[in-house]
Write an enzyme that holds these catalytic residues in place. Structure first.
Site, PDB file in Angstrom:
ATOM      1  CG  HIS A 123      10.505   1.477 -15.161  1.00 13.24           C
ATOM      2  ND1 HIS A 123      10.118   1.248 -13.865  1.00 13.24           N
ATOM      3  CD2 HIS A 123      10.655   0.250 -15.717  1.00 13.24           C
ATOM      4  CE1 HIS A 123      10.043  -0.066 -13.652  1.00 13.24           C
ATOM      5  NE2 HIS A 123      10.381  -0.688 -14.764  1.00 13.24           N
ATOM      6  CB  CYS A 134       6.943   9.101 -36.689  1.00 15.49           C
ATOM      7  SG  CYS A 134       7.082  10.622 -35.712  1.00 15.49           S
TER       8      CYS A 134
HETATM    9  P1  CNA Z   1       7.445   1.690  -4.986  1.00 13.30           P
HETATM   10  O1  CNA Z   1       6.808   0.408  -5.314  1.00 13.30           O
HETATM   11  O2  CNA Z   1       6.594   2.893  -4.779  1.00 13.30           O
HETATM   12  O3  CNA Z   1       8.302   1.423  -3.651  1.00 13.30           O
HETATM   13  C1  CNA Z   1       9.015   2.429  -3.006  1.00 13.30           C
HETATM   14  C2  CNA Z   1       9.650   1.807  -1.775  1.00 13.30           C
HETATM   15  O4  CNA Z   1      10.487   2.794  -1.207  1.00 13.30           O
HETATM   16  C3  CNA Z   1       8.654   1.376  -0.697  1.00 13.30           C
HETATM   17  O5  CNA Z   1       8.875   0.029  -0.363  1.00 13.30           O
HETATM   18  C4  CNA Z   1       8.945   2.323   0.487  1.00 13.30           C
HETATM   19  O6  CNA Z   1       8.922   1.637   1.727  1.00 13.30           O
HETATM   20  C5  CNA Z   1      10.345   2.773   0.196  1.00 13.30           C
HETATM   21  N1  CNA Z   1      10.642   4.139   0.650  1.00 13.30           N
HETATM   22  C6  CNA Z   1       9.912   5.269   0.470  1.00 13.30           C
HETATM   23  N2  CNA Z   1      10.572   6.337   0.956  1.00 13.30           N
HETATM   24  C7  CNA Z   1      11.733   5.862   1.470  1.00 13.30           C
HETATM   25  C8  CNA Z   1      12.851   6.480   2.100  1.00 13.30           C
HETATM   26  N3  CNA Z   1      12.905   7.797   2.292  1.00 13.30           N
HETATM   27  N4  CNA Z   1      13.892   5.698   2.483  1.00 13.30           N
HETATM   28  C9  CNA Z   1      13.847   4.351   2.297  1.00 13.30           C
HETATM   29  N5  CNA Z   1      12.824   3.719   1.691  1.00 13.30           N
HETATM   30  C10 CNA Z   1      11.799   4.471   1.264  1.00 13.30           C
HETATM   31  O7  CNA Z   1       8.577   2.103  -6.029  1.00 13.30           O
HETATM   32  P2  CNA Z   1       9.528   1.176  -6.924  1.00 13.30           P
HETATM   33  O8  CNA Z   1      10.539   2.097  -7.453  1.00 13.30           O
HETATM   34  O9  CNA Z   1       9.935  -0.056  -6.230  1.00 13.30           O
HETATM   35  O10 CNA Z   1       8.517   0.751  -8.087  1.00 13.30           O
HETATM   36  C11 CNA Z   1       8.834   0.938  -9.345  1.00 13.30           C
HETATM   37  C12 CNA Z   1       8.008   2.022 -10.051  1.00 13.30           C
HETATM   38  C13 CNA Z   1       7.813   3.295  -9.292  1.00 13.30           C
HETATM   39  C14 CNA Z   1       8.763   2.443 -11.260  1.00 13.30           C
HETATM   40  O11 CNA Z   1       8.026   2.119 -12.385  1.00 13.30           O
HETATM   41  C15 CNA Z   1       8.970   3.958 -11.174  1.00 13.30           C
HETATM   42  O12 CNA Z   1       8.905   4.552 -12.444  1.00 13.30           O
HETATM   43  C16 CNA Z   1       7.850   4.406 -10.325  1.00 13.30           C
HETATM   44  N6  CNA Z   1       7.965   5.738  -9.693  1.00 13.30           N
HETATM   45  C17 CNA Z   1       9.073   6.524  -9.856  1.00 13.30           C
HETATM   46  C18 CNA Z   1       9.153   7.752  -9.235  1.00 13.30           C
HETATM   47  C19 CNA Z   1      10.385   8.601  -9.444  1.00 13.30           C
HETATM   48  O13 CNA Z   1      10.933   8.621 -10.543  1.00 13.30           O
HETATM   49  N7  CNA Z   1      10.870   9.284  -8.407  1.00 13.30           N
HETATM   50  C20 CNA Z   1       8.103   8.194  -8.419  1.00 13.30           C
HETATM   51  C21 CNA Z   1       6.967   7.366  -8.283  1.00 13.30           C
HETATM   52  C22 CNA Z   1       6.912   6.141  -8.925  1.00 13.30           C
END
Ligand code: CNA
Length: 254
Positions: A123, A134
């Site tokens: 992503h 550009c």
């Molecule tokens: P999401 O859909 O927000 O899911 C996150 C998952 O992580 C959830 O199911 C939570 O239960 C689980 N979770 C949260 N904290 C913990 C922990 N400490 N230990 C274990 N599990 C945990 O995020 P996804 O990544 O699945 O979705 C994809 C999106 C989120 C992408 O497009 C990213 O770009 C986007 N995103 C990225 C960031 C980052 O770069 N850190 C932050 C926020 C969103």
């Protein structure tokens, strides 16, 4: 050490070509909120405002997008890798990591020391900004300075085109090269570990599905249930830092 962590560590010990797939949950313990957890970004913002077609069509949406993105970038810029990121660096140093495919845009895998050659940012990254017209690329800090000076939705200095953080919005094309390499790795790996992802965002979530289709066992470590839990050999619901660190250390001791 509990039974589930022991099970995971023996799976890691027996594997040579591990594919790791990470999501926002990997970085919450570094102080970066995820999307869907309580207190996450979707509690604060309306996700429907962040579709790519709306960014193109509306100046007001672009300003809102930049506000949300700059706020998130300020947190990501200061964040440090946590114990789970560091465990993945250990896996690479031990020669066990085929690849690290991330949905995260926060650069914490790079900061943890993983080689850029094996990190695929499906992503994109929020540390750069691209011109949608550009293709020129700019350091994020440079653009943030312009925002602080009053440019709420900055434009390209070279061609006047729309600037956007180099991340993939809903409805925006995925980086094709990264996606095809991720699918190649999925076909080659002998174990796939999913960390901190809700596994609901496609096409990214098809990477662990492909790994399973090609015969690799799947480990899922996530605080909440995911739609792929029933496909995994091992599912642990809990904190990535508390589980992955001990699991990798035990695997590398054997
Ligand atoms: P999401 O859909 O927000 O899911 C996150 C998952 O992580 C959830 O199911 C939570 O239960 C689980 N979770 C949260 N904290 C913990 C922990 N400490 N230990 C274990 N599990 C945990 O995020 P996804 O990544 O699945 O979705 C994809 C999106 C989120 C992408 O497009 C990213 O770009 C986007 N995103 C990225 C960031 C980052 O770069 N850190 C932050 C926020 C969103």
């Amino acid at each position: 050490m509990n039974q589930a962590i022991r099970h995971g560590s023996s799976m890691i010990a027996e594997s040579r070509r591990i594919l790791v797939f990470t999501g926002a949950g990997l970085s919450t313990e570094s102080g970066i909120p995820d999307f869907r957890s309580p207190g996450g970004l979707w509690d604060k913002y309306d996700p429907s405002d962040f579709y790519f077609d709306k960014f193109l069509a509306s100046g007001e949406i672009r300003e809102r997008y930049w506000r949300m993105s700059s706020e998130a970038y300020a947190v990501m810029r200061k964040a440090s890798p946590n114990k789970a990121h560091l465990a993945l660096h250990l896996l690479e140093k031990a020669g066990k990591l085929l690849g690290l495919v991330t949905q995260n845009i926060d650069r914490l895998h790079h900061k943890a020391g993983n080689s850029p050659d094996i990190v695929l940012e499906l992503h994109g990254t929020t540390f750069f900004v691209s011109c949608l017209f550009c293709g020129a690329s700019f350091e994020r800090d440079e653009i943030e300075e312009r925002r602080s000076a009053g440019e709420t939705a900055p434009r390209c200095k070279k061609c006047g085109g729309l600037l956007k953080p180099a991340t993939v919005s809903f409805g925006q094309a995925m980086p094709q090269k990264a996606m095809s390499l991720a699918l190649e790795w999925a076909a080659e790996c002998d174990l796939c570990i999913v960390l901190g992802s809700s596994l609901v965002v496609y096409p990214a979530a098809s990477v662990p599905i492909e790994a399973g289709r090609h015969g690799a066992p799947l480990i899922i470590i996530n605080r909440d249930e995911t739609p792929m839990d029933d496909r995994a050999e091992l599912v642990i619901h809990g904190s990535v830092t508390e589980i992955l660190g001990p699991m990798v250390e035990a695997a590398l001791r054997t």
